[in-house]
Design a protein around this motif. Structure first.
Motif, mmCIF file in Angstrom:
data_model
loop_
_atom_site.group_PDB
_atom_site.id
_atom_site.type_symbol
_atom_site.label_atom_id
_atom_site.label_comp_id
_atom_site.label_asym_id
_atom_site.label_seq_id
_atom_site.Cartn_x
_atom_site.Cartn_y
_atom_site.Cartn_z
ATOM 1 N N VAL A 198 0.857 -1.186 0.000
ATOM 2 C CA VAL A 198 0.000 0.000 0.000
ATOM 3 C C VAL A 198 0.893 1.236 0.000
ATOM 4 C CG1 VAL A 198 -1.697 1.327 1.323
ATOM 5 C CG2 VAL A 198 -1.882 -1.161 1.183
ATOM 6 N N THR A 200 0.941 5.536 0.355
ATOM 7 C CA THR A 200 0.167 6.622 0.923
ATOM 8 C C THR A 200 0.695 7.958 0.413
ATOM 9 O OG1 THR A 200 1.595 6.751 2.880
ATOM 10 C CG2 THR A 200 -0.363 5.347 3.025
ATOM 11 N N ASN A 209 -4.698 6.598 -0.153
ATOM 12 C CA ASN A 209 -4.061 5.284 -0.214
ATOM 13 C C ASN A 209 -4.193 4.732 -1.630
ATOM 14 O OD1 ASN A 209 -3.511 5.091 2.645
ATOM 15 N ND2 ASN A 209 -5.708 4.758 2.927
ATOM 16 N N GLN A 211 -2.589 1.439 -4.507
ATOM 17 C CA GLN A 211 -1.902 0.170 -4.670
ATOM 18 C C GLN A 211 -1.788 -0.136 -6.156
ATOM 19 O OE1 GLN A 211 -3.661 -2.846 -2.239
ATOM 20 N NE2 GLN A 211 -1.733 -3.906 -1.946
ATOM 21 N N SER A 223 -10.185 7.536 -0.037
ATOM 22 C CA SER A 223 -9.027 8.438 -0.021
ATOM 23 C C SER A 223 -9.497 9.880 -0.126
ATOM 24 C CB SER A 223 -8.091 8.117 -1.183
ATOM 25 O OG SER A 223 -7.477 6.848 -1.016
ATOM 26 N N TRP A 287 4.276 9.338 -3.751
ATOM 27 C CA TRP A 287 3.706 8.160 -3.098
ATOM 28 C C TRP A 287 4.791 7.415 -2.337
ATOM 29 C CZ3 TRP A 287 -1.410 7.626 -2.863
ATOM 30 C CH2 TRP A 287 -2.195 8.224 -3.843
ATOM 31 N N ASP A 290 3.424 2.606 2.744
ATOM 32 C CA ASP A 290 2.728 2.906 3.991
ATOM 33 C C ASP A 290 3.613 2.631 5.206
ATOM 34 O OD1 ASP A 290 0.644 3.645 5.670
ATOM 35 O OD2 ASP A 290 -0.210 1.624 5.712
#
Length: 313
Positions: A198, A200, A209, A211, A223, A287, A290
């Protein structure tokens, strides 16, 4: 453990990539044909179209630039049903479509009940995937089938989910993870489990979030993005306007954020970051994995370094 591979055999019937194409998966009795509407005459001459099966009509969505309209149907003789849709709108046909995909069985064992089951399941899966706007007036209920038949038809659906994207048809393609890939490790390979860790993006006014699933970058439902576009006018601004218009990106009750009402697939991490931040952005650095400071770019580099290290060991 890496996912098992699949062998998909494509045949360009007229030798051109834009013409009639057949597709098969090894050890699957299903058979798929895709053709542009301009080749409908050639398609209807093929024996497969006289069988029982399901079909999908596809065309551009005028209300969503880059989007797709789709109609799912079934028939004892799918060719006759498609020919009926080729009539003008006023004569009971459909004008929107410019491509058709036919799914039948090589062993001709699909029955009317099987086809109606598949039609219902295709519509349900397509509605959940939200990749296309369905023009079906109603969603027929799933017919009760004997347990063995139901298992066979569910296998048919799973194989269709694999072969259709190979033909550029994402109608049934889900942004959700399989149970096997639901909790990937930080250094999981997208080519292996089919999903990344993931990522964030958390700054003032943003808490998103995302993926990478099956090679696509997906921002997850729930999100939070900035409430308005503030950067220079770019194509990403038009994309953001489209997402706001179609209800994918809605204003929160306090007006402080835009919230993703559903999973949204983007062409790249940078496109996703731009929509979330309301300005142009380098998604490869914005990005982060996580719970860490590992950027998307660094994560990708780590995968290559790991493979290189294995080769040198």
């Amino acid at each position: 453990m890496s996912a098992l591979g699949k062998s998909v055999r494509l045949f360009l019937a007229d030798g051109t990539p834009g013409g009639l194409v057949t597709a098969e998966i090894m050890n699957w009795t299903g058979h798929v044909i895709a053709a542009p509407r301009s080749d409908l005459g050639t398609l209807l001459k093929r024996p497969e179209t006289s069988r029982t099966g399901v079909y999908v009509l596809l065309g551009d969505d005028p209300d969503a630039p880059g989007g797709t309209l789709a109609y799912v149907g079934e028939g004892d003789d799918v060719g006759k049903r498609i020919a009926a849709h080729h009539r003008q709108e006023g004569s009971g046909g459909k004008d929107f479509w410019d491509r058709v995909v036919v799914l039948t069985s090589k062993d001709a064992n699909l029955t009317k009940a099987h086809a109606r089951y598949l039609e219902s399941r295709f519509i349900a899966v397509a509605a959940e995937a939200k990749r296309s706007s369905l023009v079906n007036g109603t969603a027929p209920p799933t017919l009760p089938l004997p347990e063995a038949d139901r298992s066979d038809m569910e296998f048919f659906v799973e194989q269709a989910k694999i072969v259709l994207p190979v033909l550029g048809v994402n109608l049934l393609r889900s942004t959700r993870l399989s149970a096997q890939a639901a909790a990937p490790a930080v250094h999981a390979s997208p080519a292996g489990a089919g999903a990344s860790p993931v990522f964030t993006l958390t700054v003032t006014g943003v808490d998103a979030n995302a993926q990478e699933v099956d090679g696509e970058f997906v921002v997850r439902q729930g999100s939070l993005a900035r409430p308005a576009w503030s950067g220079v006018s770019l194509s990403y601004e038009k994309l953001r306007q489209q997402l706001e218009t179609d209800g994918s990106l809605v204003l929160t009750s306090d007006g402080k954020h835009r919230e993703f009402a559903q999973d949204v697939v983007f062409a790249s991490p940078s496109a996703a970051a731009a929509i979330v931040l309301g300005r142009s952005a380098n998604g490869r650095t914005e990005w982060k994995v996580d719970g860490t400071q590992v950027t998307y770019a660094a994560w990708q580099e780590s995968l290559v370094e790991a493979v290189t290290a294995e080769g040198e060991a």
